[in-house]
Design a protein around this motif. Sequence first.
Motif: not given
Lengths: 443, 479
Positions: B338-352, B372-375
């Motif tokens: 997959q190839d989703g993108v999130v705002p960089r500050s949301k990376i810890p949350a999206v990984l959980r 680095g770019d939340g991708n």
Amino acid sequence: VSTASTATRFASEFRAICGAEHVVEDPELQPRNILGIAPAFAVTPGSADEIVAVLRFANELGLVVVPAGGFTQQHSGNLPSQVDVLLNTTRLTDVEHYDPGDLTIGIGAGCTVAQLSSKVAADNLFFAADPALPERCTVGGLLATGLYGPHRHGYGGLRDYCIGVRFVTGDARKAKGGGRVVKNVAGYDMMKLLIGSWGTLGIITSASFKLFPAPRQTRTFVSEFASAAEAIAFRNRVVHSPLDPICLELVSPEARGLAPGLGSGPAWSICLRAAGSDAVLARYRSELGTAVSREVEGRGEHDLWQALSDFSPTVSERHPHSLVISMTLPLGDVQPLLDGLAMVAQSHNLTLATVGRVGVGHLLAAMWPAAQGEVTPANFVNAISELRNRLPRDVSMAVLHCPTEARDQVTAWGPEPAGLGSMRAVKLALDPRDILNRGRFLF
Amino acid sequence: MNLPEVVGHLRKIAGHDAVLDRPEDLMLYEYDAGIRKSTPGAVVFPQTTEQVSQIMRLASSVPIPVVARGAATGLSGGAISQPGGIVVATSRMNHILEVDVENQRAVVQPGVVNLQLSEHVSHLGLYFAPDPSSQKACTIGGNVAENSGGPHTLMYGVTVNHVTGVEVVLPSGEIVHFGGKAAESYGYDMTGFFVGSEGTVGIATAITVKLLRKPEKVATLLGIFESVDDAAQTVSAITAAGITPAALEMLDGWTLRTIEAYCHAGYPLDAGAVLLIELDGLREAVEEQAEAVREVCLQQKAREVRRAKTEEERALLWKGRKTAFGALGRVSPSYYTQDGVVPRSKIPAVLRHIGNVSKKYDLIIGNIFHAGDGNLHPLILFDIRFPDQLERALKASTEILEWCINAGGSITGEHGVGMEKRDLMSVLFTEQDLDVMISLRNAFNGDDVLNPQKLFPTPRMCREITGPAQNPVLVQEGM
């Protein structure tokens, strides 16, 4: 708008949409004229939905709408055939999203560049666009005109850091492109179409941008040369070196007087602005060596770069009968174009001043009557057409400012851009009745 | 006109040996690097722009659907044909037409392989910046269609930031030119609009790209962390410290162990996650930033920060990153990227969240991505021989992408929408947003001959074409 009674009907319709206090009627609008043509109404909608309603009404009645922000570039473009409604975006100033940790911001089109810059500066961030008159220039106007300042060299153009846009199409559809993340390829890239469309496809209501960390310190290295050719040779040296300046600006002898701190005299200058630590600046010093005649920092540096951004409005203020031309071109064409400009100006008895982002291929040239001899509107008209005939392939040119007397004989755009037929197809898809800025752009 | 007649015409246009129509040959063209399949009716290999134009004219008159195809390394089904349609394969249009050193541009045909261009201009100290993981195989035409990225897009941007001009064959067969060698020009930015239009507007037959000067100094660091969470926090901390690395990649523990077993890149086997961080530019600036990155990593509980001492060490670290997909092929019969993108500050949350999705659907999901770019690139492992596994994988994927959208992100950062994510477009965009885009597609590809059933949600495909021209001036001028 033909009769008094239809005018009254239109006014009451606009009042119903935007609220009475946001609708102004002629004759108070004379100062807000578009190249001499006063609009019949000015409306200042408070939301995208209100813009939809205004445009729907304009489509039904065939009214021509001119979008407006800070009025810093309304002197540009072709003479409009008709101006019915001036649509101000100045009430659209809400911040849509801003998290300093993401290095992005989404903001209303009516916000000024200065407001945006100072908002993010509080978090040590930096909005890279540095247009003329940032206190007045709005985000929407910045995007619509696609113009840029000296930071274009190191930070790229709007197409590189505008990551999302919301707009209302000419046929009154509220839409968006992109989003609020720095990397996103979902759907057609609407930002690219709207940037530099001069308000002819849609009215931008808000946009999202990538921000940059603010540089901790900068320094400007000024070098002087006896000729344009020597200055361009220096540019080539910089471009092929490992140096990575944030600005690289050419200033012609006649343009020096428009920028404080550059001094006077016949020299061509290159102003190179670098950002980085003491060690990085020391490296610039050693690489550039004796070519540098002076370093500028602090307040003086800030003022110098603002003056270079403000080149076009400063020229028109000091020389009301002046011409300002903007050109984009491949790097290798800069030198021949400078030669061509000099020849054209001289043969029409005009004084030439040039500044330019010569590391990326953007020149601004101003011409005004030389101290001696007579200058008629024909001099300006002929100078423009002669210049157009001389342009190398791949050079694109726009007349940003033109003396009033010559205006009706000058086409602002040209030579004809590649892909004009496809551009028409895009225009038809988004503004089929041609209500937005009719006659002012390419077709 | 029936298919054999179409094939006959294609042979006349491109040459007898330039058309495939036997079932055993067509099988090779029924898939890309994603998970969908569909068998074309014919594959044609044009060699010139004029031939592409004739092919499009033929296809529009029949009409028969056409899709352009480069190396088919795409992950979104962008190069998959309609059943029985024509594939225009660009592999014989593989010439570098011009290298213009003074203007830092190259003009290439669409079938030129991404890495070949950089190798071709390497002796001049130049390179082409977009660097998808498939860069040894993928073509620049494909990069243009999908607006491809890669690890170094963090600093240098995706393909659109590196294309200044393009020659295009429209569905009508008309050959048009957008842009040129200048960085920008007046008029609508048709080049910028065309790049990333996923083959739905026209077929690129020549592309003018920027060539960048190779950086003076490159520093490659490997930050080793006990947990994914620590690594994710570090990504935000690096950005907050005002550092923009050239690349900032994350690999979770499961993924890096799988890669290590495959190619021995030197990744630590017992780590929770690693960050692969690259800085480039002026020597002095790179040294300072490398030191600053090391400090941030250690503050964020990195166990260790290693720095590649030689070019070989650097190449090895990147080899691990870029061959990840091959490594996964060894441990799972199928996987879905997959190839989703999130705002960089949301990376810890999206990984959980991805961790929870993995548990919920009982599927292994590896994470190897452009932090680095939340991708994100969650790799969902499954076995395609079991239909329920495929179904769970697709559900898991949708759930992850919907989370990205809700967090203010996107469904694709660099792979494109293609077939696989077209229905999610209506979650990301409103009906009217899509309506505006479709009116633009229809302006060029109104009969949907070119790459139909891509990019936009399926039910919309039957919509009528927008109304005829109403502006007399525009009509008069030939529109």
